[in-house]
Write an enzyme that holds these catalytic residues in place. Structure first.
Site, PDB file in Angstrom:
ATOM      1  CG  ASP A 278      -2.202   0.826   0.882  1.00  0.00           C
ATOM      2  OD1 ASP A 278      -2.160   1.637  -0.069  1.00  0.00           O
ATOM      3  OD2 ASP A 278      -3.222   0.694   1.588  1.00  0.00           O
TER       4      ASP A 278
HETATM    5  C1  BGC Z   1      -5.150   3.028  -0.017  1.00  0.00           C
HETATM    6  C2  BGC Z   1      -5.308   1.948  -1.033  1.00  0.00           C
HETATM    7  C3  BGC Z   1      -5.238   2.528  -2.424  1.00  0.00           C
HETATM    8  C4  BGC Z   1      -3.923   3.247  -2.579  1.00  0.00           C
HETATM    9  C5  BGC Z   1      -3.696   3.824  -3.956  1.00  0.00           C
HETATM   10  C6  BGC Z   1      -3.943   3.906  -0.294  1.00  0.00           C
HETATM   11  O1  BGC Z   1      -3.917   5.023   0.531  1.00  0.00           O
HETATM   12  O2  BGC Z   1      -5.060   2.449   1.268  1.00  0.00           O
HETATM   13  O3  BGC Z   1      -6.529   1.283  -0.826  1.00  0.00           O
HETATM   14  O4  BGC Z   1      -5.410   1.535  -3.389  1.00  0.00           O
HETATM   15  O5  BGC Z   1      -3.878   4.294  -1.632  1.00  0.00           O
HETATM   16  O6  BGC Z   1      -4.467   4.928  -4.199  1.00  0.00           O
END
Ligand code: BGC
Length: 739
Positions: A278
């Site tokens: 993440d």
């Molecule tokens: C979130 C994810 C997301 C990623 C990309 C993160 O802050 O937890 O769910 O896919 O950002 O945008």
């Protein structure tokens, strides 16, 4: 369709999708790897969000140099096409970029938030919605979505509950697989297919106190039985990638957690897709107190088995020296790059002519589907005196509330490609249904958090001048989603006061609640005649709500998350253990303000009923369904055997309607103890007035297996209760024994 057999179907599709990759792909990866420098390999392992419009010269240079393997949420469609052209034709090895984006519940056409979609209990529609999202997104150069979110949660305070498929691991697995099937299609290299990403691996939904990014503590048995289960189903459904979570799981950040990534995902499940972190989750291991510095964090993520780093640059900055220092073996780097290149080959990105531009979905089909899915996801929670559906011949109606005409809010969290101007709101839909003259609109409050009562008088006048008041209440878009947790679950702002004001008009009042989570609104529900829970219903939420209010459609959604009476009951969920002192229904302790003796030393509250406000699986209809004639094919089955379970469901009402029929079991004695009910199957059926259907399920002992104290997945012998039920607290009951 029968959903256990639907599961089987998904497994077959999955087996096809996850079958060993064709040898030529592995050979092509091997040949490419042999030509790659260490820098180019590390470039593949790095994902950036820094592409802007127009693409800067620096980014162009970096793409030429093989600095990046992927971009996320970046650039315009034209930028993506140009960046890909540079990667394919101007970089040394011509390795394509993979463009990721959060296509969570629709791209241009926004479907209900995932929690809403789950309330449809309709895997076919969920698949179709994901398919449309994939077609719309791929037409603009997106190859990879960060969905489905498979975090099981039991905490409505957590803002990301909106993105989940509810509290039940079985249902999340079935619907998650349905989404994966929709995104990825029959083949990943179909121009209209997108790689899916099962996230957030794992345990993120159990964040302590419902506060986003918080730690989670999950014993291994529970982890495997509940939190990992949807991910395992996703793996079996052929999901192309997995994202590691932000949270620390039992003290070890998920992104540096060898046990969950290397041992479970890779060694036990043989997952051969790609693992991405993440957003900046690797350096966050420093704040977690798990890594000394960025270099140590990169080392720990590599050792855990993470292939690609999202946004942060610890891999780029440190992997080379870690390899040179002998801290990381080149074969670990190669294994990660292999997983990344495999995804790119599977997507057909090396042969851009294979992939080509995807045709855009014809909007009417997408809009029709968005309307159907919204309709099926909306849950009727109360309908006193059958006030709904309203007669189309009604005179004037008052339309009141901050969410009656709020396109952005209606789309919900993660709708960055949805356009407000495409959204059809309840106000617009009601004006179309009834004509402008019969709709008296008064917003009452400017937004859901508005405390000012300045608009109340106008709203009250509208209600007085109308035959019924329709109130659109709830939460704005920004009150749920990532980093948007709440400690209070009530309707924010002066909404309760607005309801009091309108209820005082003496007119029938219908509350339609649009929200990203279960809210607590006991007082409001008691003051209005009917409540429809619409979640954030997306582009076509307005027409769907109007259809339900005026009976062009019949409510059929059922809750996939338990609604508490008060935030103090959280976490509250249907599949809980019984305790040694279960309370009896109706048992309350000392009603506050009126002290009497507590009714015994049982597991309850002094000041509120221990039961939920609305249980898991609950939802009303304009029809009346009766369950009877429970039949269990055999009283005893041997391990490896199967039992058929059926019941009659009759429509005793005068509307044809869908009913979501649910199958639950309980193992009465087991080690460890099992929940008081567990969902094992469901079916959405359609019955005409007076029609009756025998609804059949079958359960094998494999379906009854759980992790025992030695972490073996086994069915235990013993007695089971089984229910075919309209929700998690009622139903017709039978029993059988596993020998
Ligand atoms: C979130 C994810 C997301 C990623 C990309 C993160 O802050 O937890 O769910 O896919 O950002 O945008």
């Amino acid at each position: 369709m029968f959903h256990l057999s639907q599961g089987a179907l998904l497994i077959i599709v999955a087996a096809l999708l996850s079958a060993a990759p064709p040898p030529d792909i592995e050979q092509r990866i091997g040949a490419l790897l042999a030509r790659m420098t260490l820098e180019e390999k590390i470039g593949q392992m790095s994902q950036s969000t820094s592409m802007r419009t127009p693409i800067s010269d620096q980014i162009k240079r970096e793409i030429r140099a093989g600095r990046w393997g992927s971009f996320l949420n970046a650039g315009s469609p034209a930028d993506r096409a140009e960046a890909q052209r540079i990667a394919l034709t101007e970089s040394r090895l011509g390795i394509p970029l993979v463009f990721g984006r959060d296509v969570i519940h629709g791209y241009q056409t926004i479907f209900p938030i995932p929690l809403g979609q789950s309330a449809s209990w309709d895997p076919e529609l969920v698949t179709q919605a994901a398919r449309i999202a994939a077609r719309e997104g791929t037409a603009e150069g997106i190859h990879w979505t960060f969905a489905p979110m498979l975090d099981v949660t039991r905490d409505p305070r957590w803002g990301r509950i909106a993105e989940t498929l509810g509290e039940d691991p079985y249902l999340a697995g079935v619907l998650g697989a349905a989404m994966i099937h929709g995104f990825q299609g029959a083949s990943l290299d179909d121009p209209g297919s997108m790689a899916a990403c099962a996230k957030h691996y794992v345990g993120y939904g159990a964040s302590e106190a419902g506060r986003d990014y918080n730690s989670t503590w999950i014993p291994e048995g529970l982890l495997r039985d509940v939190y990992l289960r949807p991910f395992q189903v996703a793996r079996d459904a052929g999901v192309a990638s997995v994202m590691t979570a932000f949270n620390a799981l039992n003290g070890v950040p998920a992104t540096g957690n060898r046990f969950i990534v290397r041992q479970i995902l890779r060694d036990e499940w043989k997952f051969d897709g790609m693992v991405v972190t993440d957003y900046q989750a690797i350096p966050e291991m420093i704040q977690h107190g798990y890594a000394l510095d960025a270099r140590d964090a990169a080392l720990k993520a590599m050792r855990a088995g993470v292939d690609m780093e999202m946004v942060s640059t610890t891999y780029y900055d440190h992997l080379k020296s870690l390899v040179q220092a002998g801290r990381i073996e080149m074969k670990s780097v190669d294994a990660a790059v292999r997983n990344i290149l495999r995804l790119k080959f599977r997507l057909g990105l090396f042969d851009d002519r294979v992939r080509g531009p995807a045709p855009v979905q014809a909007p009417p089909i997408a809009l029709d589907l968005a309307r159907r899915l919204a309709t099926e996801s909306i849950v009727l929670l109360k309908n006193e005196g059958s006030v709904l559906p309203l007669a189309k011949s009604i005179g004037k109606v008052a339309v009141i509330g901050p969410l009656a005409d709020s396109p952005v809010d209606q789309m919900g969290t993660w709708a960055m490609d949805g356009h407000a101007e495409d959204v059809q709101t309840p106000l617009g839909a009601l004006r179309r249904t009834l004509g402008n003259d019969r709709v008296l609109y008064a917003q009452g409050l400017k937004n859901s958090r508005d405390m000012s009562r300045d608009g109340f008088a106008k709203a009250r006048d509208a209600a007085r001048a109308a035959e019924a008041a329709l109130m659109f209440l709830g939460e704005e878009q920004i009150l749920s989603g990532e980093a948007h947790s709440r400690a209070f679950l009530d309707l924010p702002g002066a909404q309760e006061a607005l309801v009091d004001e309108i209820a005082g008009s003496g007119k029938p009042v219908v509350a339609v609640i649009l929200a990203g989570r279960p809210l607590t609104f006991h007082q409001v529900a008691s003051r209005v005649n009917a409540v429809l829970y619409a979640w954030h219903p997306g582009t076509m939420g307005g027409p769907a709500i109007a259809d339900l209010l005026f009976g062009s459609a019949v409510p059929s959604g059922k809750l996939t998350i338990t609604f508490p009476r008060t935030v103090g009951q959280v976490p509250i969920y249907y599949a809980h253990l019984n305790t040694g002192r279960p309370p009896s229904l109706g048992e309350l302790g000392i009603p506050m303000g009126n002290p009497v003796d507590p009714q015994g030393y049982t597991s309850k509250y002094l000041d509120v009923d221990f039961t939920p406000e609305y249980p898991f699986g609950y939802g009303l209809s304009y029809a009346t369904f009766e369950y009877s004639g429970m039949h269990v094919s055999t009283p005893k089955l041997r391990t490896g055997g199967q039992v058929a379970i059926s019941a009659e469901v009759s429509n005793k009402g005068n509307r044809e309607a869908d009913e979501v029929v649910q199958l639950y079991v309980r193992a009465l004695v087991a080690s460890p103890s099992r929940p008081v009910r567990e969902l094992k199957g469901f079916r959405r059926i359609h019955l005409k007035p007076g029609q009756r259907e025998t609804v059949k399920f079958s359960i094998t002992t494999r379906d009854l297996a759980f992790y025992n104290e030695r972490m073996q997945l086994v069915p235990e012998p013993g007695k089971f209760q089984v229910w075919i039920a309209p929700d998690s607290v009622r139903g017709v009951e039978g029993e059988f024994t596993v020998e």
